[in-house]
Structure formats: C-alpha cells, structure tokens
Scaffold this motif. Structure first.
Motif, PDB file in Angstrom:
ATOM      1  N   PRO A   1      48.892 -25.657 -25.437  1.00  0.00           N
ATOM      2  CA  PRO A   1      49.971 -25.859 -24.349  1.00  0.00           C
ATOM      3  C   PRO A   1      49.597 -24.914 -23.042  1.00  0.00           C
ATOM      4  CG  PRO A   1      51.111 -25.042 -26.201  1.00  0.00           C
ATOM      5  CD  PRO A   1      49.733 -25.271 -26.769  1.00  0.00           C
ATOM      6  N   ARG A   2      49.112 -23.792 -23.587  1.00  0.00           N
ATOM      7  CA  ARG A   2      48.561 -22.894 -22.558  1.00  0.00           C
ATOM      8  C   ARG A   2      47.537 -23.366 -21.596  1.00  0.00           C
ATOM      9  NH1 ARG A   2      48.138 -17.976 -25.367  1.00  0.00           N
ATOM     10  NH2 ARG A   2      50.225 -17.920 -25.151  1.00  0.00           N
ATOM     11  N   ALA A   3      46.695 -23.942 -22.227  1.00  0.00           N
ATOM     12  CA  ALA A   3      45.551 -24.716 -21.350  1.00  0.00           C
ATOM     13  C   ALA A   3      45.921 -25.828 -20.470  1.00  0.00           C
ATOM     14  CB  ALA A   3      44.304 -25.173 -22.313  1.00  0.00           C
ATOM     15  N   ARG A   4      46.769 -26.737 -21.334  1.00  0.00           N
ATOM     16  CA  ARG A   4      47.397 -27.754 -20.345  1.00  0.00           C
ATOM     17  C   ARG A   4      48.038 -27.059 -19.348  1.00  0.00           C
ATOM     18  NH1 ARG A   4      49.201 -30.030 -25.586  1.00  0.00           N
ATOM     19  NH2 ARG A   4      51.192 -29.155 -25.149  1.00  0.00           N
ATOM     20  N   ARG A   5      49.080 -26.349 -19.214  1.00  0.00           N
ATOM     21  CA  ARG A   5      49.671 -25.692 -18.140  1.00  0.00           C
ATOM     22  C   ARG A   5      48.729 -25.089 -16.981  1.00  0.00           C
ATOM     23  NH1 ARG A   5      52.877 -23.579 -22.297  1.00  0.00           N
ATOM     24  NH2 ARG A   5      51.634 -21.500 -21.801  1.00  0.00           N
ATOM     25  N   TRP A   6      47.764 -24.279 -17.473  1.00  0.00           N
ATOM     26  CA  TRP A   6      46.877 -23.640 -16.536  1.00  0.00           C
ATOM     27  C   TRP A   6      46.054 -24.618 -15.596  1.00  0.00           C
ATOM     28  CZ3 TRP A   6      47.862 -19.070 -14.206  1.00  0.00           C
ATOM     29  CH2 TRP A   6      48.735 -18.359 -14.833  1.00  0.00           C
ATOM     30  N   PHE A   7      45.573 -25.659 -16.644  1.00  0.00           N
ATOM     31  CA  PHE A   7      44.755 -26.630 -16.003  1.00  0.00           C
ATOM     32  C   PHE A   7      45.342 -27.397 -14.866  1.00  0.00           C
ATOM     33  CE2 PHE A   7      43.249 -30.868 -15.562  1.00  0.00           C
ATOM     34  CZ  PHE A   7      41.717 -30.696 -15.110  1.00  0.00           C
ATOM     35  N   ARG A   8      46.630 -27.590 -15.231  1.00  0.00           N
ATOM     36  CA  ARG A   8      47.677 -28.395 -14.104  1.00  0.00           C
ATOM     37  C   ARG A   8      47.753 -27.735 -12.898  1.00  0.00           C
ATOM     38  NH1 ARG A   8      50.145 -32.998 -14.977  1.00  0.00           N
ATOM     39  NH2 ARG A   8      50.140 -34.109 -16.935  1.00  0.00           N
ATOM     40  N   LYS A   9      48.051 -26.359 -13.153  1.00  0.00           N
ATOM     41  CA  LYS A   9      48.366 -25.453 -12.193  1.00  0.00           C
ATOM     42  C   LYS A   9      47.352 -25.355 -11.160  1.00  0.00           C
ATOM     43  CE  LYS A   9      50.085 -20.919 -11.018  1.00  0.00           C
ATOM     44  NZ  LYS A   9      50.664 -19.743 -11.501  1.00  0.00           N
ATOM     45  N   PHE A  10      45.918 -25.161 -11.898  1.00  0.00           N
ATOM     46  CA  PHE A  10      44.890 -24.739 -11.083  1.00  0.00           C
ATOM     47  C   PHE A  10      43.919 -25.907 -10.376  1.00  0.00           C
ATOM     48  CE2 PHE A  10      45.705 -20.898 -13.213  1.00  0.00           C
ATOM     49  CZ  PHE A  10      46.036 -19.772 -12.004  1.00  0.00           C
ATOM     50  N   ILE A  11      44.077 -27.031 -11.005  1.00  0.00           N
ATOM     51  CA  ILE A  11      43.779 -28.327 -10.391  1.00  0.00           C
ATOM     52  C   ILE A  11      44.328 -29.037  -9.493  1.00  0.00           C
ATOM     53  CG2 ILE A  11      44.326 -30.060 -11.857  1.00  0.00           C
ATOM     54  CD1 ILE A  11      40.738 -29.542 -10.806  1.00  0.00           C
ATOM     55  N   ALA A  12      45.546 -28.779  -9.408  1.00  0.00           N
ATOM     56  CA  ALA A  12      46.556 -29.420  -8.529  1.00  0.00           C
ATOM     57  C   ALA A  12      46.051 -29.260  -7.064  1.00  0.00           C
ATOM     58  CB  ALA A  12      47.849 -28.982  -8.640  1.00  0.00           C
ATOM     59  N   PRO A  13      45.442 -28.113  -6.639  1.00  0.00           N
ATOM     60  CA  PRO A  13      45.233 -27.989  -4.872  1.00  0.00           C
ATOM     61  C   PRO A  13      44.119 -28.609  -4.687  1.00  0.00           C
ATOM     62  CG  PRO A  13      45.743 -25.821  -6.124  1.00  0.00           C
ATOM     63  CD  PRO A  13      45.521 -26.680  -7.240  1.00  0.00           C
ATOM     64  N   TYR A  14      43.264 -28.948  -5.642  1.00  0.00           N
ATOM     65  CA  TYR A  14      41.946 -29.741  -5.234  1.00  0.00           C
ATOM     66  C   TYR A  14      42.292 -31.343  -5.026  1.00  0.00           C
ATOM     67  CZ  TYR A  14      39.635 -25.386  -6.468  1.00  0.00           C
ATOM     68  OH  TYR A  14      39.424 -24.214  -6.368  1.00  0.00           O
ATOM     69  N   ASN A  15      43.311 -31.669  -5.625  1.00  0.00           N
ATOM     70  CA  ASN A  15      43.638 -33.125  -5.172  1.00  0.00           C
ATOM     71  C   ASN A  15      42.400 -33.936  -5.777  1.00  0.00           C
ATOM     72  OD1 ASN A  15      46.196 -32.924  -4.037  1.00  0.00           O
ATOM     73  ND2 ASN A  15      45.029 -32.372  -2.035  1.00  0.00           N
TER      74      ASN A  15
END
Length: 95
Positions: free
Chosen positions: A29-43
C-alpha cells in the motif's frame, strides 16, 4: 527506515521517480500511495488507476517471490518514454 523516495529526479532524465522498499507486506500500500502522489504532477496520458494496480501487483510479486541470501530491498522506478510510462521493479532473485 521502511522506504526511500527519489522526489527530485533530474529534469533532463526520462526517470520520473523511484522508491526503495523493504520486502514486507506494508510496502505494497505504501508503494501505491507514493506512486499516486508523485506521478500526479506529470499528468500522464495513461490511467493512473491502471498504473497503480500494476505497481501493486509487481511489488506484491517481488515481495512474495524474491529471494536472496543477504538482506534485500525492492526498487521501483518509473520513466517517461515518449507519451508512455514505463515501470521497472528490481530485486534479487525476482525472475
């Protein structure tokens, strides 16, 4: 520490980010959360939900099936390749 995050990749690099996780169930779940957080700015043009599911499956498999004689970590990296997003998962003994 349970994980590390590369928050500031090089501007000219195709790599958008990376995570290093301990091979334990909480890392999924940590990987899912952090991926979502850091990929979002790249649209990204791809579905973030689909990519998050893929990250979850890859990290789960790496933890379940990875093997090494010494302590090991799971490393997840994501890259831009034109309009595509590539995700790599690394760990010792993972096929």
């Amino acid at each position: 520490m349970a994980y590390t995050i590369d928050r500031y990749p090089c501007q000219d690099s195709p790599r958008l980010g990376a995570m290093t996780l301990h091979p334990e169930p909480q890392s999924v779940p940590r990987a899912r959360r952090w991926f979502r957080k850091f990929i979002a700015p790249y649209n990204p043009a791809c579905s973030v939900d689909d990519c998050t599911l893929m990250i979850s499956e890859l990290v789960t498999n790496a933890i379940l099936y990875g093997q090494a004689d010494d302590p090991w970590l799971v490393r997840v990296e994501w890259y831009r390749e034109g309009t595509a997003l590539r995700v790599d998962v690394h760990n010792p003994g993972f096929p």
